[in-house]
Design a protein around this motif. Structure first.
Motif, PDB file in Angstrom:
ATOM      1  N   SER A   4       5.563  17.360  11.626  1.00  0.00           N
ATOM      2  CA  SER A   4       4.907  17.045  12.889  1.00  0.00           C
ATOM      3  C   SER A   4       5.670  17.571  14.107  1.00  0.00           C
ATOM      4  O   SER A   4       5.144  17.559  15.200  1.00  0.00           O
ATOM      5  N   ALA A   5       6.889  18.023  13.915  1.00  0.00           N
ATOM      6  CA  ALA A   5       7.664  18.544  15.035  1.00  0.00           C
ATOM      7  C   ALA A   5       7.090  19.899  15.457  1.00  0.00           C
ATOM      8  O   ALA A   5       6.607  20.657  14.624  1.00  0.00           O
ATOM      9  N   PRO A   6       7.139  20.184  16.760  1.00  0.00           N
ATOM     10  CA  PRO A   6       6.641  21.486  17.195  1.00  0.00           C
ATOM     11  C   PRO A   6       7.531  22.607  16.640  1.00  0.00           C
ATOM     12  O   PRO A   6       8.727  22.424  16.439  1.00  0.00           O
ATOM     13  N   ALA A   7       6.919  23.740  16.397  1.00  0.00           N
ATOM     14  CA  ALA A   7       7.665  24.893  15.891  1.00  0.00           C
ATOM     15  C   ALA A   7       8.687  25.323  16.936  1.00  0.00           C
ATOM     16  O   ALA A   7       8.377  25.359  18.129  1.00  0.00           O
ATOM     17  N   PRO A   8       9.893  25.631  16.492  1.00  0.00           N
ATOM     18  CA  PRO A   8      10.879  26.113  17.458  1.00  0.00           C
ATOM     19  C   PRO A   8      10.450  27.479  18.001  1.00  0.00           C
ATOM     20  O   PRO A   8       9.809  28.267  17.298  1.00  0.00           O
ATOM     21  N   THR A   9      10.781  27.713  19.239  1.00  0.00           N
ATOM     22  CA  THR A   9      10.489  29.014  19.833  1.00  0.00           C
ATOM     23  C   THR A   9      11.522  30.020  19.340  1.00  0.00           C
ATOM     24  O   THR A   9      12.587  29.647  18.830  1.00  0.00           O
ATOM     25  N   ILE A  10      11.235  31.289  19.520  1.00  0.00           N
ATOM     26  CA  ILE A  10      12.211  32.306  19.138  1.00  0.00           C
ATOM     27  C   ILE A  10      13.485  32.145  19.960  1.00  0.00           C
ATOM     28  O   ILE A  10      14.585  32.360  19.446  1.00  0.00           O
ATOM     29  N   ASP A  11      13.366  31.736  21.201  1.00  0.00           N
ATOM     30  CA  ASP A  11      14.571  31.512  22.008  1.00  0.00           C
ATOM     31  C   ASP A  11      15.440  30.418  21.395  1.00  0.00           C
ATOM     32  O   ASP A  11      16.669  30.540  21.353  1.00  0.00           O
ATOM     33  N   GLN A  12      14.812  29.345  20.908  1.00  0.00           N
ATOM     34  CA  GLN A  12      15.580  28.278  20.256  1.00  0.00           C
ATOM     35  C   GLN A  12      16.211  28.775  18.966  1.00  0.00           C
ATOM     36  O   GLN A  12      17.379  28.472  18.684  1.00  0.00           O
ATOM     37  N   LEU A  13      15.471  29.542  18.182  1.00  0.00           N
ATOM     38  CA  LEU A  13      16.019  30.084  16.938  1.00  0.00           C
ATOM     39  C   LEU A  13      17.205  31.004  17.214  1.00  0.00           C
ATOM     40  O   LEU A  13      18.218  30.960  16.507  1.00  0.00           O
ATOM     41  N   ILE A  14      17.088  31.830  18.240  1.00  0.00           N
ATOM     42  CA  ILE A  14      18.191  32.726  18.604  1.00  0.00           C
ATOM     43  C   ILE A  14      19.399  31.925  19.064  1.00  0.00           C
ATOM     44  O   ILE A  14      20.536  32.208  18.646  1.00  0.00           O
ATOM     45  N   ASP A  15      19.179  30.927  19.908  1.00  0.00           N
ATOM     46  CA  ASP A  15      20.302  30.095  20.378  1.00  0.00           C
ATOM     47  C   ASP A  15      21.014  29.421  19.212  1.00  0.00           C
ATOM     48  O   ASP A  15      22.254  29.377  19.167  1.00  0.00           O
ATOM     49  N   GLU A  16      20.244  28.890  18.254  1.00  0.00           N
ATOM     50  CA  GLU A  16      20.843  28.241  17.079  1.00  0.00           C
ATOM     51  C   GLU A  16      21.619  29.251  16.234  1.00  0.00           C
ATOM     52  O   GLU A  16      22.715  28.954  15.746  1.00  0.00           O
ATOM     53  N   LEU A  17      21.067  30.436  16.074  1.00  0.00           N
ATOM     54  CA  LEU A  17      21.738  31.478  15.292  1.00  0.00           C
ATOM     55  C   LEU A  17      23.038  31.905  15.962  1.00  0.00           C
ATOM     56  O   LEU A  17      24.076  32.008  15.308  1.00  0.00           O
ATOM     57  N   ILE A  18      22.999  32.128  17.258  1.00  0.00           N
ATOM     58  CA  ILE A  18      24.201  32.529  17.986  1.00  0.00           C
ATOM     59  C   ILE A  18      25.262  31.433  17.899  1.00  0.00           C
ATOM     60  O   ILE A  18      26.446  31.722  17.733  1.00  0.00           O
ATOM     61  N   ALA A  19      24.856  30.177  17.970  1.00  0.00           N
ATOM     62  CA  ALA A  19      25.814  29.071  17.830  1.00  0.00           C
ATOM     63  C   ALA A  19      26.465  29.088  16.449  1.00  0.00           C
ATOM     64  O   ALA A  19      27.681  28.858  16.326  1.00  0.00           O
ATOM     65  N   ARG A  20      25.690  29.363  15.396  1.00  0.00           N
ATOM     66  CA  ARG A  20      26.247  29.447  14.035  1.00  0.00           C
ATOM     67  C   ARG A  20      27.160  30.652  13.884  1.00  0.00           C
ATOM     68  O   ARG A  20      28.181  30.594  13.206  1.00  0.00           O
ATOM     69  N   GLU A  21      26.779  31.757  14.479  1.00  0.00           N
ATOM     70  CA  GLU A  21      27.540  32.997  14.327  1.00  0.00           C
ATOM     71  C   GLU A  21      28.852  32.979  15.107  1.00  0.00           C
ATOM     72  O   GLU A  21      29.816  33.610  14.695  1.00  0.00           O
TER      73      GLU A  21
END
Length: 189
Positions: A4-21
């Motif tokens: 039921s959660a809204p799909a993350p935006t590409i900006d959110q996915l990129i931010d999460e990826l950069i944080a992991r990297e």
């Protein structure tokens, strides 16, 4: 991410990826050489960056991720159908290459088509086109939200197997295997 959660935006996915990297890394065992925010020097240069890798701007890394690892492989088209699958493909593609991620998707969809009864087998060519998108549509129409979860598990199984194979084939990759499994498998819910 719950159903039921809204799909993350590409900006959110990129931010999460950069944080992991993380930031700048130049690990001697990494064949990719110096990276910043997970972007290798070769990729940065191919996209016009000429400065020192340690100073690659985050905005430039984000633009590369959007262009090369989201739009070009058509993960935006997958997101319209299956947001968690698109997020997984993006993360896997950023780490292993988009073609590898798409091949995992095509292999999994073929294995899940009940010997072609639900939709035709896919050629694992590493490219998302109308046939792959139609297979996603047919699979999800039949299997609904639970199907997205099962497909996600299949993608992660293929990804994990590849990490183990990479470590077995090249012992220097054992420096990375723990982090790959800890930070790349099961991070999309």
């Amino acid at each position: 991410m719950s159903a039921s959660a809204p799909a993350p935006t590409i900006d959110q996915l990129i931010d999460e990826l950069i944080a992991r990297e993380g930031g700048y890394v130049d690990h001697k065992a990494d064949r990719g050489g110096p990276t910043r925010f997970g972007i290798t020097e070769a990729v940065a240069r191919a996209h016009g960056y000429t400065g020192p890798m340690s100073l690659l701007p985050q905005a430039e890394a984000a633009a590369i991720y959007r262009r090369l690892y989201w739009l070009r492989p058509r993960f935006d088209q997958v997101q319209r159908r299956a947001p968690r699958i698109a997020a997984e493909l993006f993360d896997t593609g950023a780490n292993m290459g988009p073609g590898v991620a798409v091949t995992f998707l095509q292999r999994a969809l073929t294995a899940l088509n009940r010997n072609g009864k639900d939709y035709p087998d896919l050629t694992p060519d590493g490219r998302i086109g109308p046939i792959t998108l139609a297979a996603i549509d047919a699979f999800l129409a039949l299997r609904k939200a639970e199907g997205e979860t099962v497909l996600l598990r299949a993608l992660e199984a293929l990804q994990g197997e590849r990490y183990l194979r990479l470590a077995e084939k090249r012992p220097a990759n054992e420096a990375f295997i723990y982090g790959w499994l800890a930070n790349r498998i099961g991070n999309v819910d």
